[in-house]
Scaffold this active site. Structure first.
Site, PDB file in Angstrom:
ATOM      1  N   SER A  19       0.843  -1.323  -0.084  1.00 17.81           N
ATOM      2  CA  SER A  19       0.020   0.046  -0.056  1.00 17.81           C
ATOM      3  C   SER A  19       0.816   1.292  -0.052  1.00 17.81           C
ATOM      4  O   SER A  19       1.882   1.134   0.493  1.00 17.81           O
ATOM      5  CB  SER A  19      -0.841   0.009   1.226  1.00 17.81           C
ATOM      6  OG  SER A  19      -1.597   1.281   1.542  1.00 17.81           O
ATOM      7  N   TYR A  47      -2.514  -0.389  10.431  1.00 16.32           N
ATOM      8  CA  TYR A  47      -2.520  -0.692   8.937  1.00 16.32           C
ATOM      9  C   TYR A  47      -0.974  -0.115   8.343  1.00 16.32           C
ATOM     10  O   TYR A  47      -0.525  -1.151   7.942  1.00 16.32           O
ATOM     11  CB  TYR A  47      -3.379  -0.088   8.167  1.00 16.32           C
ATOM     12  CG  TYR A  47      -3.628  -0.489   6.695  1.00 16.32           C
ATOM     13  CD1 TYR A  47      -3.984  -1.586   6.297  1.00 16.32           C
ATOM     14  CD2 TYR A  47      -3.138   0.716   5.794  1.00 16.32           C
ATOM     15  CE1 TYR A  47      -4.063  -1.895   4.850  1.00 16.32           C
ATOM     16  CE2 TYR A  47      -3.186   0.407   4.478  1.00 16.32           C
ATOM     17  CZ  TYR A  47      -3.587  -0.975   4.067  1.00 16.32           C
ATOM     18  OH  TYR A  47      -3.774  -1.137   2.693  1.00 16.32           O
TER      19      TYR A  47
END
Length: 264
Positions: free
Chosen positions: A147, A159
């Protein structure tokens, strides 16, 4: 945004037999990004085994074989990989696409949430590589789907920590597996329209697009095309690479808002 700009994404051309004969396992493939990867890889000639948490996929997978797998479960990994090897004799490609998010900020996030997200996003890919390792031949390819959070100080702490860990796993695995002729690379999507991003607020979407030089969201097809390239023999000398598929979001280092302001 410039009204003359063409905001429509291009559709990657994905015909042919570029992955013909390759056996590829794709995690998180029941819907969204993983489902598109499964469809594209199948269209390119691969024998695809798509896995996800649900008993059945939420989307059509274009003929890929589907199996249920919790990527945090080492025992289940062993069962699924054994079935793949029994059918095909090897695993030529592993796409660690499965992921989960948690948007709590630094002062709010709990240790439990950090561990839960890390288990899926970082430990899951490690377990996948370990399960497939005895069956990866020379020329095999592992693609970890990270990501832009792994390239920035993104605010969802759990995350972001997990995706930075996945970068570390990618580099360590590249080093370890290179002598065996096995390539390991990472793809870092930016703001892409998926079920995961659909759960975010409209403000989150608008802010992402404002920081993206191409001025639009990405598509799952555009990410899948890069994954397919890294699995193919066209990328035979590409290992340890980290490829942002983000419309230029991480390239400007936060300067776009300054550039836009000066331009106005």
């Amino acid at each position: 945004m410039d009204p003359t700009r063409d905001e429509a994404p291009l559709t990657p051309r994905s015909t042919g037999d570029r992955l013909g004969g390759k056996v590829v396992l794709v995690t998180g493939a029941g819907r969204g990004q993983g489902a598109e990867e499964a469809r594209l890889l199948t269209a390119l000639g691969a024998e695809v085994v798509a896995v996800d948490l649900a008993d059945e996929p939420a989307e059509d997978l274009g003929g890929a074989l589907y199996r249920r797998l919790d990527v945090t479960d080492a025992g289940r990994w062993a069962v699924v990989v054994a079935e793949v090897v029994a059918r095909h004799g090897r695993v030529d490609g592993l796409v660690n696409n499965a992921g989960t998010t948690w948007r709590a900020r630094l002062g709010e996030v709990s240790v439990h949430d950090v561990e839960r997200v890390h288990a899926v996003n970082a430990t899951g890919p490690l377990l996948g590589i370990q399960a497939c390792l005895p069956h990866l031949p020379r020329g095999a390819s592992v693609v970890n789907v990270g990501s832009v959070a792994a390239l920035t100080g993104h605010f969802p702490v759990a995350y972001t920590m997990s995706k930075w860990a996945l970068r570390g796993l990618t580099r360590a695995a590249c080093l370890e597996l290179g002598p065996r002729g096995i390539r390991v690379n990472a793809v870092h999507p930016g703001y892409v329209e998926t079920p995961m991003t659909a759960s975010a607020s409209p403000a989150f979407r608008a802010a992402n697009l404002a920081e993206t030089p191409l001025g639009r969201a990405g598509t799952v097809a555009e990410v899948a095309a890069v994954v397919a390239f890294l699995l193919s023999d066209d990328a035979a000398y590409v290992s340890g690479a980290e490829i942002p598929v983000d419309g230029g979001l991480t390239a400007h280092g936060g300067v776009k808002s300054i550039s836009d302001a000066v331009g106005r």
